[in-house]
Design a protein around this motif. Structure first.
Motif, short mmCIF file in Angstrom:
data_model
loop_
_atom_site.label_atom_id
_atom_site.label_comp_id
_atom_site.label_asym_id
_atom_site.label_seq_id
_atom_site.Cartn_x
_atom_site.Cartn_y
_atom_site.Cartn_z
N LYS A 1 0.73 -1.32 0.02
CA LYS A 1 -0.16 0.21 -0.08
C LYS A 1 0.68 1.20 0.33
O LYS A 1 2.25 0.85 -0.31
N GLU A 2 0.19 2.10 -0.48
CA GLU A 2 0.90 3.71 0.34
C GLU A 2 1.38 3.80 1.06
O GLU A 2 0.65 3.90 2.19
N GLY A 3 2.46 5.10 1.33
CA GLY A 3 3.57 4.79 2.58
C GLY A 3 3.96 4.21 3.61
O GLY A 3 4.08 3.58 4.91
N PRO B 1 6.24 1.66 -4.59
CA PRO B 1 5.06 3.32 -5.07
C PRO B 1 6.28 4.26 -4.00
O PRO B 1 6.69 3.86 -3.50
N SER C 1 5.41 6.67 -1.77
CA SER C 1 6.28 7.05 -0.61
C SER C 1 6.24 5.58 0.26
O SER C 1 6.62 6.34 1.42
N THR C 2 6.90 4.93 -0.10
CA THR C 2 7.02 3.78 0.80
C THR C 2 8.83 4.18 1.80
O THR C 2 9.36 4.78 0.90
#
Length: 285
Positions: free
Chosen positions: A46-48, A70, A72-73
């Motif tokens: 997932k994002e983040g 992503p 954002s990881t």
């Protein structure tokens, strides 16, 4: 010649030189080839996501993983030494590297921080057949519902194999026997590796996946090269400065046997060792 200065070879048997770095890159290639993933497929992406890599060494794992997730990881690599870290200017923007003693007290800012904690190849780090203190620390770093992914090599299964009965492996067997004898004197005991899933359960993790993975025949050449690099590096590090240790003897004795092993591998003898993957999940509450 001593390839390393200022570190106890009884705590880490390799040199942390470019020889060691090259070996670790090849080792990571072996994992990539066999698993076909970095992050276990059962871990939701997932994002983040916040991901920690323990014993990151050359940081190959977080650098490669960053290309697949992503932007954002956030990936944090930790090692007790900075010796093998790439320059920070060469890292992906979402990868950072820092020092951490994974067996010591975990800093408060890292407690409960990560969605995933990854650890790999600690078989010659864990002593006394007791991975529990390490597992407890990794558990602390996880968020509720986070995943601990442990990729390991089972040294109990470290062995030479010959392509056919006409090829001798006697010197390879002797060198590996002496290596294991020395490891035993240093309290590197490996029974825990086969029951890592049970160790996870005892620490409060729910085991999501556990697998023993023998090396396939097409991997044996790269595996052999990896372990030959390791055995050579050990000779320059553990036996430096005229040191003699139980099992391995002196550097000249070890390297003479090593050269005989090289002759056998040139005739097709290979070195194999099982891989183990264990994935556990921290309870959500």
């Amino acid at each position: 010649m001593d390839r390393r200065q200022g570190e106890d070879p009884d705590e880490y048997m390799f040199s942390r030189s470019f020889h060691d770095s090259a070996r670790l890159h090849l080792q990571q290639h072996m994992w990539n080839y066999k698993l076909r993933y970095h992050l276990h497929p059962n871990v939701p992406v997932k994002e983040g996501l916040k991901i920690a890599d323990i014993g990151t060494g050359t940081a190959a794992w977080p650098i490669e993983l960053a290309q697949t997730l992503p932007a954002s990881t956030k990936l944090d690599g930790f090692d007790i030494s900075r010796s093998l870290f790439p320059a920070k200017e060469y890292l992906p923007k979402n990868v950072t590297l820092n020092t951490l003693d994974a067996f010591g007290e975990i800093p408060a800012e890292l407690v409960g921080k990560y969605d995933v904690v990854h650890i790999q190849a600690f078989i010659i780090i864990v002593k006394g057949d007791r991975p529990e203190p390490l597992i407890e620390n990794l558990f602390k770093m996880l968020k509720p519902g986070g995943y601990l992914q442990w990729n390991e090599m089972d040294c109990h299964t470290l062995a030479p194999v010959a392509p056919n009965s006409s090829v001798s492996k006697v010197n390879s067997e002797e060198l590996i026997k002496r290596f294991k004898e020395w490891c035993g004197t240093m309290d590197w005991i490996w029974d825990w590796c086969s029951i890592l899933d049970k160790k996870f359960v005892n620490a409060g993790l729910k085991v999501d996946y556990f697998e023993r993975i023998p090396l396939s025949p097409e991997m044996l050449k790269m595996s052999t090269d990896n372990y030959l690099m390791a055995f050579e590096d050990i000779g320059f590090t553990v036996l430096a400065n005229g040191r003699k240790v139980p099992g391995m003897g002196t550097a000249p004795e070890w390297m003479a046997l090593y050269r005989k092993m090289l002759d056998e591998t040139a005739n097709g003898v290979a070195v194999t060792m099982d891989m183990i993957v264990c994935l556990g999940k921290k309870p959500s509450s």
